[in-house]
Design a protein around this motif. Sequence first.
Motif, PDB file in Angstrom:
ATOM      1  N   ALA A 241       0.838  -1.209   0.000  1.00  0.00           N
ATOM      2  CA  ALA A 241       0.000   0.000   0.000  1.00  0.00           C
ATOM      3  C   ALA A 241       0.863   1.246   0.000  1.00  0.00           C
ATOM      4  O   ALA A 241       0.571   2.225  -0.701  1.00  0.00           O
ATOM      5  CB  ALA A 241      -0.930  -0.015   1.210  1.00  0.00           C
ATOM      6  N   PHE A 278      -6.610   1.807  -3.083  1.00  0.00           N
ATOM      7  CA  PHE A 278      -7.598   2.300  -2.130  1.00  0.00           C
ATOM      8  C   PHE A 278      -6.945   3.171  -1.057  1.00  0.00           C
ATOM      9  O   PHE A 278      -7.441   4.252  -0.726  1.00  0.00           O
ATOM     10  CB  PHE A 278      -8.322   1.121  -1.450  1.00  0.00           C
ATOM     11  N   VAL A 279      -5.851   2.694  -0.487  1.00  0.00           N
ATOM     12  CA  VAL A 279      -5.181   3.447   0.577  1.00  0.00           C
ATOM     13  C   VAL A 279      -4.651   4.766   0.029  1.00  0.00           C
ATOM     14  O   VAL A 279      -4.746   5.814   0.679  1.00  0.00           O
ATOM     15  CB  VAL A 279      -4.047   2.613   1.202  1.00  0.00           C
ATOM     16  N   CYS A 282      -7.307   7.447   0.004  1.00  0.00           N
ATOM     17  CA  CYS A 282      -7.561   8.026   1.328  1.00  0.00           C
ATOM     18  C   CYS A 282      -6.463   9.009   1.709  1.00  0.00           C
ATOM     19  O   CYS A 282      -6.734  10.101   2.240  1.00  0.00           O
ATOM     20  CB  CYS A 282      -7.641   6.924   2.377  1.00  0.00           C
ATOM     21  N   GLY A 334     -13.466   1.372  -0.392  1.00  0.00           N
ATOM     22  CA  GLY A 334     -12.472   1.551   0.670  1.00  0.00           C
ATOM     23  C   GLY A 334     -11.825   2.912   0.607  1.00  0.00           C
ATOM     24  O   GLY A 334     -10.638   3.045   0.912  1.00  0.00           O
ATOM     25  N   GLU A 335     -12.601   3.927   0.169  1.00  0.00           N
ATOM     26  CA  GLU A 335     -12.023   5.252  -0.040  1.00  0.00           C
ATOM     27  C   GLU A 335     -12.828   6.319   0.700  1.00  0.00           C
ATOM     28  O   GLU A 335     -14.047   6.406   0.538  1.00  0.00           O
ATOM     29  CB  GLU A 335     -12.012   5.609  -1.542  1.00  0.00           C
ATOM     30  N   LYS A 349      -8.993  -6.189   1.972  1.00  0.00           N
ATOM     31  CA  LYS A 349     -10.301  -6.059   1.328  1.00  0.00           C
ATOM     32  C   LYS A 349     -10.488  -7.135   0.266  1.00  0.00           C
ATOM     33  O   LYS A 349      -9.747  -7.174  -0.729  1.00  0.00           O
ATOM     34  CB  LYS A 349     -10.405  -4.678   0.666  1.00  0.00           C
ATOM     35  N   SER A 362      -6.686  -2.057   2.077  1.00  0.00           N
ATOM     36  CA  SER A 362      -7.699  -1.019   1.960  1.00  0.00           C
ATOM     37  C   SER A 362      -7.903  -0.379   3.320  1.00  0.00           C
ATOM     38  O   SER A 362      -7.167  -0.653   4.279  1.00  0.00           O
ATOM     39  CB  SER A 362      -9.005  -1.623   1.420  1.00  0.00           C
TER      40      SER A 362
END
Length: 456
Positions: A241, A278-279, A282, A334-335, A349, A362
């Motif tokens: 990630a 996803f990470v 964020c 996952g955001e 996830k 995620s």
Amino acid sequence: MKLGILPLYAPLYERIDPGSAKRAAAFAGTLARKLSCEELCAEAADVALTVADVRRALRAMEASGADAVGVLFLAYHPSMQSAPALAETKLPVILLDTTPCLDFGPMASPEQIMPCHGIHGVQDLCCVLARMGKPYLVEAGYWDSEDYPGRVVRAVRSAVIAKAFAGARVGLIGRPFEDMGDFELPFDEIRARSGVQTVPLSPATCRRAVESVTDGEADTEATRLRASYAVEIEDSAVLTAARTTVAIRKLVREFDLSAFSFNFLDFCEDLGLPTIPFVAACELMREGVGYAGEGDVLTAALVGALLRVYPETSFAEMFCPDFLGDRVFLSHMGELNARVARRAALIDKPVPYVPPVGHAPSVGAVYKTGSAVWMNISPGKRENRAILASCHMDCPERDAFAGSVRGWLDPRMPVTDFLEQYSRLAGTHHSALVYHADPRVLADAATLCGMPVDRI
């Protein structure tokens, strides 16, 4: 924020009374000092008499990084000496409809007519700008009143958002979600309508960015992620990630992006990234970079523009109506902006829709509780429209959705009425959730972008 003040004065008056324009210009300097504060730097240009003067002043403002031009009438000024240049500039236009005098009642001095009769210049100019299709805001009031400076600051906030939206560059990883029609506009049409540019990021480009990430950069980012989230995944997944996040951050810098988007389904192919980001979504929203899911360029640009003024803005999506609780359940893959997340964890996830990936690092988190504004851009047949709804995020301490992005939106009206009105206005399923926002700022930003505004 920076406001360039453009003082206007009629050439006729200067011919009749040479030097009168320079004397009148003193008020522009006084107003600039009054408006300047910790949040806003206001600077007055030289008084403009002709269209050449106006163009020269606007070029200087653009070069200096001004967020907007504040047009100030020092007396009357004929519209066609300023409107063509104002219609062409990319700077948002705010009419500062004010005069040096507070009192113009029966006992006012007739000598004050000259410095205080600019309102028909405002009216002349606004009519012509509207005919030319140039959006504008008007802030009318006495310059030395208690509230006028704050109202101008509010207008400049709107201008910052509008300018950022119109100049947005959105990096796109993969292709937009096939047949998801509400944001399905050709990229050239998106640009023609809004100014938003789409920047495709090819697998080769993404792969090169990943390969440029050093082990030290990945380790540093992984350490930061562990400090920000509860960690429920293996160290190797955290590093994956982290490496993906650093790579996308490098792409943002390299291509001067204000936002990005990806379609998770396209990760059925090799898109050049170690995992579905996803990470990264964020974390980059936390840093002020816009994002929207599924290749939605328009909403990603909106989120990026809103983040310029409201750092607690997040991409969001309505998922399920809670008819019993009279609210709407929000979620996504996952955001969410990490700034508005609580009980946030790095999770594994499952992604059954993408068999080659299977699962991805995620974020599972709850939106924080607080007041917010829901903002949506609906692409209509010929134009984009903005939809605004004041709401409250109600996020309990306990829920049954661990491992998901989740929150409950209270629309402050019966949820049935809200959902009906929203869909009658053709609201799309991707939006921005803007915490602690002033709805007037958002509505005025949409106006400056040339979008009609609907309030729920």
